[in-house]
Design an enzyme around this catalytic site. Structure first.
Site, short mmCIF file in Angstrom:
data_model
loop_
_atom_site.label_atom_id
_atom_site.label_comp_id
_atom_site.label_asym_id
_atom_site.label_seq_id
_atom_site.Cartn_x
_atom_site.Cartn_y
_atom_site.Cartn_z
N PHE A 70 0.83 -1.20 0.00
CA PHE A 70 0.00 0.00 0.00
C PHE A 70 0.87 1.25 0.00
O PHE A 70 0.43 2.31 0.43
CB PHE A 70 -0.91 0.00 1.23
CG PHE A 70 -1.77 -1.23 1.33
CD1 PHE A 70 -2.86 -1.39 0.49
CD2 PHE A 70 -1.47 -2.23 2.24
CE1 PHE A 70 -3.64 -2.54 0.56
CE2 PHE A 70 -2.25 -3.38 2.32
CZ PHE A 70 -3.34 -3.53 1.48
N CYS A 78 -0.71 4.00 -10.47
CA CYS A 78 -1.59 3.08 -9.73
C CYS A 78 -3.07 3.39 -9.88
O CYS A 78 -3.80 2.61 -10.49
CB CYS A 78 -1.22 3.08 -8.25
SG CYS A 78 0.34 2.27 -7.94
#
Ligand code: UDX
Length: 446
Positions: free
Chosen positions: A160, A271
């Protein structure tokens, strides 16, 4: 004995993960198929800009004065297979050309190349962002190809980390998510992450599909939050409201929170845009496409912001870019990064250039990457140089350097003191006090 770790793929995720694993005390071997990357890393140099990463690398890479020597690099799959007890797969999964789906070829070829060299029990841990269902498929492939058979096990452990905070996010993650198929895989991963777990990082154990989904769900939520506030910006513009105040006010509600509510030219990078598209594509394959049709809207609100910024700038220079000089502050998709992949800033700069404007770009770290992608734009070595003779200055990436600019100083360089804040990050009072016309998306004209 502490497990030995390999990290496959030394891009922005893998390079950070490899250095962080060495920092946590493990012996680490990083592998990449690009020899130039490996050569650079072995010399303690990082092929991208990420704050703190080069320092971390140099604390551990073998051959560096005072380094722990726990980190080495290779291009050999055989060496990686022999060395590692745990193999982290950190290769990228870009958007497929001309499709929404993600391109799994790097992940697939990493597994195909590594597995035949797994002669003893090993845990292969996927970190790449993949379509749900990939882990199950890859686990079967692994058992089939590895000489160790079923003793070559798979786990899924999504990352993350945010660019610009990659080192911090890797060493002190706000959560660790592992998709596992056995207790022993969970045990091994608890061992790897013992330090952050001891510091309080929550450790969430799931099955494969949930672990894969956590990543895409988190990114979809973040993208939705940004597009929500950008939709509010559109309404604010129509109603003469102030989206920055609105965000501040709703953000005080703890259930909503203040983060990721900065309206502007929207999200970009390697992303969020491709992850929401790949998620839609995968949901379609699974027959659940209706569940994610809202992401189409999230995507189109986001892409609309770029066009809107161009309109905003065109209006500021009197209706046409012909013969107008436009200074663009920022080229990267976010500050503290040199990444220009799907950068809203460069997209806006490119559109203005194509419409006849003379665009000069300045960015603190992204100049080389921007020049490679958009060689026809003008580039200047400083913000003041970029602003020379400009009819409008566009603030498109929220670098601290731009917040610290002296508006009076910049005012001397420009032809018209007109600043358009595409990130709602500058202080309007400061700029107006220095004689500038300050405009921002979703805010009153004043
Ligand atoms: C993202 C996720 O945050 C991270 O958890 C995941 O692992 C990878 O993808 P990153 O791509 O580094 O990380 O960027 P992020 O900080 O999420 O920002 C994405 C984009 O949104 C940037 O272009 C940024 O400028 C924009 N943004 C962010 C806004 O427009 N408004 C905001 O309020 C916040």
């Amino acid at each position: 004995m502490a497990p030995k770790i390999t990290v496959i793929g030394t891009g922005y995720l893998g390079a950070t993960h490899a250095a962080a694993m060495a920092e946590l005390g493990f012996d680490v071997l990083g592998l990449d198929i690009v020899p130039e990357k490996i050569e650079m890393l072995a010399q303690g140099r990082v092929p991208l800009y990420e704050p703190g990463l080069e320092e971390l690398l140099r604390r551990h890479v073998a051959g560096f004065e005072g380094a722990s020597g726990r980190l080495r690099f290779t291009t050999s799959w055989e060496e990686a297979g022999e060395f590692g007890d745990i193999h982290f797969v950190c290769v990228n999964t870009p958007q497929k050309h001309g499709e929404y789906a993600c391109d799994m070829s790097y992940v697939d070829s990493a597994f195909e190349s590594l597995a035949p060299h797994l002669h003893r029990p090993a845990l292969v841990v996927g970190k790449s962002t993949v379509p749900v269902g990939s882990a199950e498929r890859l686990a079967a492939r692994l058992a089939e190809l590895a000489p160790a058979g079923a003793e070559a096990e798979l786990a899924w452990n999504p990352e993350f980390l945010r660019e610009g905070f990659a080192v911090q996010d890797t060493l002190h993650p706000d959560r660790i998510v592992v998709g596992v198929a056995s207790d022993s895989a969970e045990r091994r991963l608890r061992e790897v992450y013992a330090q952050p777990i001891a510091e309080g990082s929550p450790f969430v154990v799931t099955d494969f599909p949930t672990a894969e989904l956590v990543k895409t769900a988190a990114n979809s939520f973040l993208a939705t939050k940004i597009s929500f506030i950008n939709a509010m910006a559109e309404v604010c513009e129509a109603a003469d409201g102030d989206v920055a105040k609105l965000a501040e006010a709703i953000g005080h509600d703890e259930r909503i929170g203040r983060k990721f509510l900065r309206a502007g030219i929207g999200f970009g990078g390697g992303c969020l845009p491709k992850d929401i598209r790949a998620f839609m594509a995968r949901a379609g394959e699974l027959g659940a496409d209706q569940a994610l049709t809202f992401l189409r809207e999230v995507d189109s609100i986001n892409m609309r912001r770029r066009g809107h910024m161009v309109e905003f700038a065109r209006e500021a220079v009197g209706g046409s870019f012909l013969g107008k000089r436009i200074a663009v502050l920022g080229a990267t998709f976010k500050p503290d990064s040199d990444d220009v992949r799907d950068s809203p800033a460069l997209n806006v700069a490119g559109q203005i250039h194509l419409q006849g404007g003379q665009v000069t770009v300045y960015d603190p770290k992204g100049m080389d990457n921007a020049r490679a992608l958009f060689p026809t734009l003008g580039y200047a070595p400083t913000a003041v140089d970029a602003a020379q003779g400009a009819h409008a200055v566009l603030h498109l990436t929220e670098w601290r350097e731009f917040r610290e600019l002296d508006p009076a100083e910049l005012g001397k360089a420009v032809s018209e003191p007109f600043i358009l804040d595409g990130r709602n990050a500058l202080d309007p009072e400061l700029w107006r006090a220095a004689g500038w016309t300050y405009r921002a998306l979703g805010r009153p004209r004043a």
